[in-house]
Design an enzyme around this catalytic site. Structure first.
Site, PDB file in Angstrom:
ATOM      1  N   CYS A  53       0.834  -1.211   0.000  1.00  0.00           N
ATOM      2  CA  CYS A  53       0.000   0.000   0.000  1.00  0.00           C
ATOM      3  C   CYS A  53       0.865   1.256   0.000  1.00  0.00           C
ATOM      4  O   CYS A  53       0.546   2.246  -0.665  1.00  0.00           O
ATOM      5  CB  CYS A  53      -0.925   0.006   1.219  1.00  0.00           C
ATOM      6  SG  CYS A  53      -2.045  -1.395   1.256  1.00  0.00           S
ATOM      7  N   ARG A 136      -7.875  -4.595  -3.333  1.00  0.00           N
ATOM      8  CA  ARG A 136      -7.471  -3.404  -4.111  1.00  0.00           C
ATOM      9  C   ARG A 136      -8.460  -3.210  -5.248  1.00  0.00           C
ATOM     10  O   ARG A 136      -8.299  -3.783  -6.323  1.00  0.00           O
ATOM     11  CB  ARG A 136      -6.036  -3.589  -4.640  1.00  0.00           C
ATOM     12  CG  ARG A 136      -5.033  -3.779  -3.532  1.00  0.00           C
ATOM     13  CD  ARG A 136      -3.602  -3.936  -4.022  1.00  0.00           C
ATOM     14  NE  ARG A 136      -2.797  -4.451  -2.926  1.00  0.00           N
ATOM     15  CZ  ARG A 136      -2.296  -3.704  -1.937  1.00  0.00           C
ATOM     16  NH1 ARG A 136      -2.494  -2.412  -1.930  1.00  0.00           N
ATOM     17  NH2 ARG A 136      -1.594  -4.252  -0.965  1.00  0.00           N
TER      18      ARG A 136
HETATM   19  C1  BEZ Z   1       0.609  -4.669   1.844  1.00  0.00           C
HETATM   20  O1  BEZ Z   1       1.811  -4.839   1.913  1.00  0.00           O
HETATM   21  O2  BEZ Z   1       0.124  -3.576   1.518  1.00  0.00           O
HETATM   22  C2  BEZ Z   1      -0.304  -5.829   2.102  1.00  0.00           C
HETATM   23  C3  BEZ Z   1       0.094  -7.091   1.697  1.00  0.00           C
HETATM   24  C4  BEZ Z   1      -0.733  -8.180   1.945  1.00  0.00           C
HETATM   25  C5  BEZ Z   1      -1.942  -7.979   2.604  1.00  0.00           C
HETATM   26  C6  BEZ Z   1      -2.344  -6.706   2.985  1.00  0.00           C
HETATM   27  C7  BEZ Z   1      -1.522  -5.626   2.729  1.00  0.00           C
END
Ligand code: BEZ
Length: 235
Positions: A53, A136
């Site tokens: 993110c 997402r």
């Molecule tokens: C992240 O790194 O943004 C992320 C990765 C896996 C699940 C949720 C967030």
């Protein structure tokens, strides 16, 4: 897996964008009413202070002027509170140096959706992935507040922001020039003219092919040129 209908509401392409009020990092918003006459990209991410993110927000933050120039308002969302959002955006600006990006200020609103009200309204909670955080999702909403395109990515895969810009530019080109766009189209590539809807038009198209700028691969598949400059002037 336990199922629950509350998660399965998903707006569709062609629907009016569901309305909601929310608290954001830029103050309260009434969506989509506050952005009348603009394109809107409403997108969700799983959580603040997570690496994928963070890389996405740095990329979108860096590109936000390009979206502004296309008359498009970006609005983010996650199932986090506004203080977490503020702290995360400050950390991004003050501390994170990634991929040649640093001091990135995210100026577009980020919705605090602790109750998951908005996330559920837009089908951003997909229980097979997580029941407590959003996937997402990306909704492209036109100036008449209709949903025009939707993307869904899983939590572990960062989105391609050039593709998000290409989709926006493509939708605007479709509307502005009354054309369709072929696979992998980018501004400056040939566009597809609306299909011939009578035998007469089909015959005319084939006769006109390769005169001026019309080219027909067959009667039902004709393209013409619109230069990148012409598109940039209109959008
Ligand atoms: C992240 O790194 O943004 C992320 C990765 C896996 C699940 C949720 C967030």
């Amino acid at each position: 897996m336990e199922t629950d209908n509350q998660y399965f509401q998903m707006p569709r392409i062609g629907d009016d964008a569901p309305q909601f009020k929310a608290i954001t990092t830029q103050g309260p918003i009434n969506f989509p009413t506050d952005y009348k006459g603009k394109w809107k990209i409403l997108f969700s991410h799983p959580a603040d202070f997570t690496p994928v993110c963070t890389s996405e927000f740095m990329t979108f933050g860096k590109m936000s002027k390009e979206f502004e120039d296309l008359n498009c308002q970006l609005v983010g969302l996650s199932v986090d509170g506004v203080h977490s959002h503020i702290a995360w955006l400050r950390t991004i600006r003050e501390k994170i140096d990634w991929n040649g990006l640093k001091n990135v200020e995210v100026k577009f609103p980020l919705i605090a959706d602790i109750s998951m009200e908005v996330a559920k309204l837009y089908g951003m909670i997909q229980p097979g992935e997580s029941t407590t955080s959003a996937v997402r999702a990306v909704f492209f909403i036109d100036p008449k507040d209709k949903i025009r395109a939707i993307m869904y990515y899983p939590q572990s895969l960062g989105r391609n922001f050039d593709e998000i810009k290409r989709v926006l530019t493509g939708l605007q080109t479709v509307d502005e020039f009354g054309v369709a766009l072929p696979a992998d189209w980018r501004p400056g590539d040939d566009v597809i003219v609306p299909p011939a809807n009578s035998c007469g038009v089909a015959k005319e198209r084939m006769e006109e092919s390769d005169g001026k700028d019309l080219h027909c691969y067959d009667w039902f598949f004709c393209t013409k040129k619109i230069s990148k400059e012409e598109i940039e002037k209109k959008l």
